[in-house]
Design a protein around this motif. Sequence first.
Motif, PDB file in Angstrom:
ATOM      1  N   GLU A  59      14.321  -7.252  38.927  1.00 10.71           N
ATOM      2  CA  GLU A  59      14.595  -7.439  37.518  1.00 10.71           C
ATOM      3  C   GLU A  59      13.833  -6.488  36.451  1.00 10.71           C
ATOM      4  O   GLU A  59      12.718  -6.251  36.676  1.00 10.71           O
ATOM      5  CB  GLU A  59      14.263  -8.927  37.204  1.00 10.71           C
ATOM      6  CG  GLU A  59      15.290  -9.900  37.830  1.00 10.71           C
ATOM      7  CD  GLU A  59      15.074 -11.099  37.142  1.00 10.71           C
ATOM      8  OE1 GLU A  59      15.839 -12.040  37.802  1.00 10.71           O
ATOM      9  OE2 GLU A  59      14.211 -11.551  36.326  1.00 10.71           O
ATOM     10  N   GLU A  60      14.657  -6.447  35.334  1.00 16.08           N
ATOM     11  CA  GLU A  60      13.778  -5.873  34.138  1.00 16.08           C
ATOM     12  C   GLU A  60      12.791  -6.765  33.715  1.00 16.08           C
ATOM     13  O   GLU A  60      13.473  -8.005  34.016  1.00 16.08           O
ATOM     14  CB  GLU A  60      15.006  -5.413  33.230  1.00 16.08           C
ATOM     15  CG  GLU A  60      14.587  -6.083  31.797  1.00 16.08           C
ATOM     16  CD  GLU A  60      15.907  -6.400  30.942  1.00 16.08           C
ATOM     17  OE1 GLU A  60      16.024  -6.082  29.869  1.00 16.08           O
ATOM     18  OE2 GLU A  60      16.890  -6.978  31.487  1.00 16.08           O
TER      19      GLU A  60
ATOM     20  N   VAL B 150       7.205 -14.220  43.195  1.00 13.12           N
ATOM     21  CA  VAL B 150       7.400 -13.613  42.123  1.00 13.12           C
ATOM     22  C   VAL B 150       6.267 -12.496  42.037  1.00 13.12           C
ATOM     23  O   VAL B 150       5.217 -13.376  41.544  1.00 13.12           O
ATOM     24  CB  VAL B 150       7.879 -14.312  40.859  1.00 13.12           C
ATOM     25  CG1 VAL B 150       8.112 -13.593  39.637  1.00 13.12           C
ATOM     26  CG2 VAL B 150       9.065 -15.058  41.257  1.00 13.12           C
TER      27      VAL B 150
ATOM     28  N   GLU C 247       7.990 -17.655  26.704  1.00 15.40           N
ATOM     29  CA  GLU C 247       8.832 -18.700  27.618  1.00 15.40           C
ATOM     30  C   GLU C 247       8.739 -20.253  27.501  1.00 15.40           C
ATOM     31  O   GLU C 247       7.934 -20.630  26.487  1.00 15.40           O
ATOM     32  CB  GLU C 247       7.968 -18.820  29.016  1.00 15.40           C
ATOM     33  CG  GLU C 247       8.391 -17.422  29.809  1.00 15.40           C
ATOM     34  CD  GLU C 247       7.634 -17.541  31.208  1.00 15.40           C
ATOM     35  OE1 GLU C 247       7.861 -18.206  31.958  1.00 15.40           O
ATOM     36  OE2 GLU C 247       6.450 -16.597  31.389  1.00 15.40           O
TER      37      GLU C 247
ATOM     38  N   MET D 226      11.303  -9.105  31.136  1.00 20.55           N
ATOM     39  CA  MET D 226      11.751  -9.500  29.751  1.00 20.55           C
ATOM     40  C   MET D 226      10.634  -9.779  28.777  1.00 20.55           C
ATOM     41  O   MET D 226       9.466 -10.328  29.308  1.00 20.55           O
ATOM     42  CB  MET D 226      12.652 -10.592  29.707  1.00 20.55           C
ATOM     43  CG  MET D 226      14.154 -10.452  30.367  1.00 20.55           C
ATOM     44  SD  MET D 226      15.182 -11.765  30.283  1.00 20.55           S
ATOM     45  CE  MET D 226      14.239 -12.974  31.570  1.00 20.55           C
TER      46      MET D 226
ATOM     47  N   LYS E  71      11.256 -10.381  43.237  1.00 26.72           N
ATOM     48  CA  LYS E  71      11.377 -11.762  43.363  1.00 26.72           C
ATOM     49  C   LYS E  71      11.969 -11.872  44.876  1.00 26.72           C
ATOM     50  O   LYS E  71      12.987 -11.482  45.142  1.00 26.72           O
ATOM     51  CB  LYS E  71      12.234 -12.321  42.736  1.00 26.72           C
ATOM     52  CG  LYS E  71      11.934 -12.050  41.013  1.00 26.72           C
ATOM     53  CD  LYS E  71      12.686 -13.129  40.246  1.00 26.72           C
ATOM     54  CE  LYS E  71      12.060 -13.251  38.712  1.00 26.72           C
ATOM     55  NZ  LYS E  71      12.975 -14.127  38.004  1.00 26.72           N
TER      56      LYS E  71
ATOM     57  N   GLU F  82      15.281 -18.261  35.217  1.00 23.71           N
ATOM     58  CA  GLU F  82      15.627 -18.955  36.561  1.00 23.71           C
ATOM     59  C   GLU F  82      16.156 -20.262  36.212  1.00 23.71           C
ATOM     60  O   GLU F  82      15.884 -20.883  35.203  1.00 23.71           O
ATOM     61  CB  GLU F  82      14.314 -18.904  37.527  1.00 23.71           C
ATOM     62  CG  GLU F  82      13.163 -19.894  36.775  1.00 23.71           C
ATOM     63  CD  GLU F  82      12.255 -20.346  37.729  1.00 23.71           C
ATOM     64  OE1 GLU F  82      12.311 -20.215  38.828  1.00 23.71           O
ATOM     65  OE2 GLU F  82      11.226 -21.058  37.323  1.00 23.71           O
TER      66      GLU F  82
HETATM   67  P1  AMP Z   1      10.341 -17.416  38.299  1.00 25.19           P
HETATM   68  O1  AMP Z   1       9.795 -18.053  39.814  1.00 25.19           O
HETATM   69  O2  AMP Z   1      11.554 -16.779  38.648  1.00 25.19           O
HETATM   70  O3  AMP Z   1      10.247 -18.411  37.134  1.00 25.19           O
HETATM   71  O4  AMP Z   1       9.043 -16.484  37.873  1.00 25.19           O
HETATM   72  C1  AMP Z   1       7.729 -17.000  37.776  1.00 25.19           C
HETATM   73  C2  AMP Z   1       7.259 -16.353  36.312  1.00 25.19           C
HETATM   74  O5  AMP Z   1       7.429 -14.934  36.467  1.00 25.19           O
HETATM   75  C3  AMP Z   1       8.084 -16.820  35.098  1.00 25.19           C
HETATM   76  O6  AMP Z   1       7.584 -18.058  34.471  1.00 25.19           O
HETATM   77  C4  AMP Z   1       7.856 -15.633  34.247  1.00 25.19           C
HETATM   78  O7  AMP Z   1       6.396 -15.828  33.662  1.00 25.19           O
HETATM   79  C5  AMP Z   1       7.743 -14.575  35.111  1.00 25.19           C
HETATM   80  N1  AMP Z   1       9.047 -13.808  35.277  1.00 25.19           N
HETATM   81  C6  AMP Z   1      10.133 -14.039  36.109  1.00 25.19           C
HETATM   82  N2  AMP Z   1      11.103 -13.313  35.870  1.00 25.19           N
HETATM   83  C7  AMP Z   1      10.710 -12.431  34.886  1.00 25.19           C
HETATM   84  C8  AMP Z   1      11.335 -11.403  34.046  1.00 25.19           C
HETATM   85  N3  AMP Z   1      12.582 -11.011  34.302  1.00 25.19           N
HETATM   86  N4  AMP Z   1      10.725 -10.896  32.804  1.00 25.19           N
HETATM   87  C9  AMP Z   1       9.521 -11.419  32.569  1.00 25.19           C
HETATM   88  N5  AMP Z   1       8.944 -12.379  33.065  1.00 25.19           N
HETATM   89  C10 AMP Z   1       9.424 -12.866  34.377  1.00 25.19           C
END
Ligand code: AMP
Length: 427
Positions: free
Chosen positions: A184-185, A153, A191, A187, A143, A282
């Motif tokens: 990040e790991e 991301v 969601e 997960m 990210k 997030e």
């Molecule tokens: P974010 O902008 O941080 O919400 O990331 C966008 C999308 O990436 C999220 O809605 C998740 O589908 C995926 N994502 C982000 N971080 C993770 C994580 N640590 N593990 C799994 N999926 C993730």
Amino acid sequence: MNVLLIGSGGREHSLAWALAASPLLTKLYCAPGNGGISQDAECVPLDVGDHDAVSIFCKDNGIDFVVVGPEAPLVAGLSDHLRAQGVKVFGPSKAAAQLEGSKAYTKELCDRKAIPTAAYGHFTDAASAKDYARAQNTTLVVKADGLAAGKGVTVAATLDETLSAIDECFSGKFGDAGAEVIIEECMLGEEASFFALCDGKNVLPLATAQDHKRAFDGDEGPNTGGMGAYSPAPVMTEAMCARTMEEIIKPTVEGMAEVGTPYQGVLYAGLMITDEGPKLIEYNVRFGDPECQVLVMRLKSDLLPALLATADGVLDHVDLRWFDDAALSVVMATKGYPGDYEKGSVISGLDEAGSDENVEIFHAGTTQKDGQMLATGGRVLNVTARGATVREAQERAYAAIAKIDWPEGFCRTDIGWQAIAREEQAA
Ligand code: AMP
Ligand code: GLY
């Protein structure tokens, strides 16, 4: 009272629609607004990046309250500027908006308050980021630290993908946003989004939602800002909501106050519901778009006093009522979105399509010109409906869409499919 709403999307149209219904409202302005918002508010062509222009407008027009819709003006410090000028604002300070503006900031808060989230590393150069990635024996997510319009991301399937995502961030693809990188790991789970109003110390949970980020049916195709949403999220049972409040939201609000940056506004937690319970993916410091559209459709109470109580620090005196119904919103976008698309096609049939009392058509990217409604954005309309079940809300939304005459537009035909499958399994 006179209210100024900041923003121009479907989220802001749904907020304008809810605020316009308040008996407390004298006059609603929206800057810059759009073709649909102009039906509920007077749209003013202010440059919201020019903070002085906004505060001068507030003085000249007797604005009592400003509601900020999108994250960019919050991260840029618009609320601080207005508060310093004596204007009441709904929305966090620049310092508190770092919860969305910097992923590293949020991860450090999670460490400090033991908030469940993915294990991570934080890097300022590609070489150490790559060393860390090579040492992990698991799927990783890369990210860009800052705001990258939802594009920063990468959920990487292989080490090679992880390494090239790291290079992409540090090569400047996301500008300054990629100067720092979080790895990040990955997960596993389902969601969901959880929304709460926070006044710096008190928290009032709102509701839950889920969205569809991919452009095409079956959750295929490129990522978008969101092609549809529904509320509530079936995975967010009462017990899961209670855990989210105790383990994630309350420690966040506490932790923000402890370091002198109390959080005031709406807190939007993106969650992964894992086998171990809810974990934070997030934070966003604003309502979701199109999640806001489904939340306001389910809200029975007046929204304006709740937003005022948030700004005044008296949320402990607010009790919101909700329809038991589900709500679902289908995004109609211009063909070509999220890639290139033509602007200026004519949309008709909107009055007839919106005539069902359970349906509201919120505009995300339209302009009214010479009595016609023109599509001037990628995501253009949010056809939103309420129903006793997600299935009923979905049927109503698609029945309305069938009445809209807009050959240049498209939408997904399966919004809500997971929730409907669950409803049918339970029946
Ligand atoms: P974010 O902008 O941080 O919400 O990331 C966008 C999308 O990436 C999220 O809605 C998740 O589908 C995926 N994502 C982000 N971080 C993770 C994580 N640590 N593990 C799994 N999926 C993730
Ligand atoms: N619909 C996702 C968002 O507003 O960030």
